[in-house]
Design a protein around this motif. Sequence first.
Motif, PDB file in Angstrom:
ATOM      1  N   SER A  75      99.479  -4.371  93.981  1.00  0.00           N
ATOM      2  CA  SER A  75      99.377  -3.330  92.961  1.00  0.00           C
ATOM      3  C   SER A  75     100.480  -2.315  93.199  1.00  0.00           C
ATOM      4  CB  SER A  75      98.004  -2.640  93.014  1.00  0.00           C
ATOM      5  OG  SER A  75      97.850  -1.921  94.227  1.00  0.00           O
ATOM      6  N   GLY A  76     100.808  -1.574  92.134  1.00  0.00           N
ATOM      7  CA  GLY A  76     101.818  -0.532  92.244  1.00  0.00           C
ATOM      8  C   GLY A  76     103.235  -0.977  91.971  1.00  0.00           C
ATOM      9  N   TYR A  77     103.396  -2.126  91.283  1.00  0.00           N
ATOM     10  CA  TYR A  77     104.725  -2.670  90.974  1.00  0.00           C
ATOM     11  C   TYR A  77     104.989  -2.546  89.473  1.00  0.00           C
ATOM     12  CZ  TYR A  77     104.184  -5.036  95.499  1.00  0.00           C
ATOM     13  OH  TYR A  77     103.987  -5.319  96.817  1.00  0.00           O
ATOM     14  N   PRO A  78     106.119  -2.025  89.044  1.00  0.00           N
ATOM     15  CA  PRO A  78     107.091  -1.281  89.846  1.00  0.00           C
ATOM     16  C   PRO A  78     106.578   0.114  90.152  1.00  0.00           C
ATOM     17  CG  PRO A  78     107.746  -1.261  87.562  1.00  0.00           C
ATOM     18  CD  PRO A  78     106.531  -2.140  87.636  1.00  0.00           C
ATOM     19  N   GLY A  79     107.108   0.706  91.209  1.00  0.00           N
ATOM     20  CA  GLY A  79     106.706   2.050  91.590  1.00  0.00           C
ATOM     21  C   GLY A  79     107.160   2.360  93.001  1.00  0.00           C
ATOM     22  N   PRO A  80     106.749   3.510  93.537  1.00  0.00           N
ATOM     23  CA  PRO A  80     107.142   3.878  94.896  1.00  0.00           C
ATOM     24  C   PRO A  80     106.678   2.832  95.904  1.00  0.00           C
ATOM     25  CG  PRO A  80     106.203   5.759  93.739  1.00  0.00           C
ATOM     26  CD  PRO A  80     105.942   4.560  92.883  1.00  0.00           C
ATOM     27  N   ALA A  81     107.592   2.366  96.741  1.00  0.00           N
ATOM     28  CA  ALA A  81     107.278   1.257  97.642  1.00  0.00           C
ATOM     29  C   ALA A  81     106.183   1.596  98.635  1.00  0.00           C
ATOM     30  CB  ALA A  81     108.543   0.822  98.384  1.00  0.00           C
ATOM     31  N   THR A  82     106.111   2.841  99.062  1.00  0.00           N
ATOM     32  CA  THR A  82     105.107   3.217 100.049  1.00  0.00           C
ATOM     33  C   THR A  82     103.716   3.387  99.441  1.00  0.00           C
ATOM     34  OG1 THR A  82     105.776   5.532  99.786  1.00  0.00           O
ATOM     35  CG2 THR A  82     106.734   4.302 101.634  1.00  0.00           C
ATOM     36  N   THR A 128     117.468   1.427  96.465  1.00  0.00           N
ATOM     37  CA  THR A 128     117.879   2.559  97.286  1.00  0.00           C
ATOM     38  C   THR A 128     117.186   3.862  96.900  1.00  0.00           C
ATOM     39  OG1 THR A 128     119.807   2.868  95.850  1.00  0.00           O
ATOM     40  CG2 THR A 128     120.111   1.553  97.857  1.00  0.00           C
ATOM     41  N   THR A 129     116.432   3.863  95.790  1.00  0.00           N
ATOM     42  CA  THR A 129     115.625   5.037  95.426  1.00  0.00           C
ATOM     43  C   THR A 129     114.217   4.932  95.980  1.00  0.00           C
ATOM     44  OG1 THR A 129     114.738   4.168  93.327  1.00  0.00           O
ATOM     45  CG2 THR A 129     116.934   5.176  93.274  1.00  0.00           C
ATOM     46  N   GLY A 130     113.882   3.796  96.624  1.00  0.00           N
ATOM     47  CA  GLY A 130     112.533   3.608  97.159  1.00  0.00           C
ATOM     48  C   GLY A 130     111.569   2.977  96.182  1.00  0.00           C
ATOM     49  N   THR A 131     112.080   2.491  95.054  1.00  0.00           N
ATOM     50  CA  THR A 131     111.229   1.837  94.057  1.00  0.00           C
ATOM     51  C   THR A 131     111.139   0.340  94.346  1.00  0.00           C
ATOM     52  OG1 THR A 131     111.814   3.452  92.351  1.00  0.00           O
ATOM     53  CG2 THR A 131     110.943   1.330  91.597  1.00  0.00           C
ATOM     54  N   ILE A 132     109.921  -0.185  94.324  1.00  0.00           N
ATOM     55  CA  ILE A 132     109.713  -1.615  94.559  1.00  0.00           C
ATOM     56  C   ILE A 132     109.367  -2.310  93.257  1.00  0.00           C
ATOM     57  CG2 ILE A 132     107.231  -1.397  95.089  1.00  0.00           C
ATOM     58  CD1 ILE A 132     107.673  -3.545  97.272  1.00  0.00           C
ATOM     59  N   ARG A 133     109.883  -3.510  93.081  1.00  0.00           N
ATOM     60  CA  ARG A 133     109.523  -4.335  91.935  1.00  0.00           C
ATOM     61  C   ARG A 133     109.599  -5.794  92.341  1.00  0.00           C
ATOM     62  NH1 ARG A 133     114.194  -6.173  89.062  1.00  0.00           N
ATOM     63  NH2 ARG A 133     116.129  -5.254  89.857  1.00  0.00           N
ATOM     64  N   THR A 134     108.876  -6.622  91.622  1.00  0.00           N
ATOM     65  CA  THR A 134     108.904  -8.058  91.873  1.00  0.00           C
ATOM     66  C   THR A 134     110.090  -8.656  91.131  1.00  0.00           C
ATOM     67  OG1 THR A 134     106.515  -8.161  92.166  1.00  0.00           O
ATOM     68  CG2 THR A 134     107.631 -10.214  91.611  1.00  0.00           C
TER      69      THR A 134
END
Length: 299
Positions: A105-112, A144-150
């Motif tokens: 859960s949380g994709y895309p969004g802040p990786a942490t 590099t902004t800390g955003t995670i996506r699949t």
Amino acid sequence: KAMISVVTGIAVDTAGNVYLADSSNYVVRKVDTSGNITTIAGKKGTSTYAGEGGPATAATLAPYDVAVDKSGSLYVADAINNRVLKFTPGGNIATIAGTGTGGYSGYPGPATQAEMLNPTGVAVDAAGNIYICATYGLVNMVDTTGTIRTIAGDAVTYPFNGDGPASMANLDAVRVAISPTGGVYITDYANDRVRQLIQISPASVAIVSGNNQTGTAGTPLAQPLVVKVTGSDGNPYAGATVTFTSSSNVAFNPASAVTAADGTASTTVTLGSTVGSVNVIATVAGVAPVAFSLTATAP
């Protein structure tokens, strides 16, 4: 003469130092160019993660894979604790992806703030983007902004369903590697293959809805402004940051938004007190912006 157990990951830095994920002992080892070995993260026999923000040598973790970037920072895929960690030898350790709770859960969004399950592979490219194999055989990227996506996989690991769009691939990604030229290669365990991931980038942004609205000055518009980002492969692009700006006195909620799986992002607009034409610019890095034409009327 040092004793190590099951090495499940290995990386080499630009100076020739070798880093090992000694997964059965729950430590990360360093072999320097003189052949000396030291433990640089973790404590033998303890796998539960602890020590966030403190010295890596005092932390406890469960490393499964390890990667190193051009500055010498290390990245650890901690499969048991459902997170990816970063530290510099002799420095502090921190979570850069995952919450510690297994899931997706949380994709895309802040990786942490995104959940992941059993990360088994990690790699980093020359630009600092981090690639992670985790959760249902997917490949995720932290930019590099800390955003995670699949970026690859459809959550179905088997059987092989052919080459094509990465988001539609049945994939059992266990490890990922980056070539010197930036190529991304994936070990597809269940399908007995090595796959290459062709990078897709935002190619265009277009208005979906909300253009040519008229509203009363000082009030919110009736409809949100919606844009869609398309990738260089011609498909919707998820994970792009869209920034909304205007030279007029208007308020955005939010002022920037990340595109969803369908490539769309939106904002709501509250008009300022000035009557007349209002232009809103939607910008995505690297592509031509689009402009919304709005009108504010007198109360």
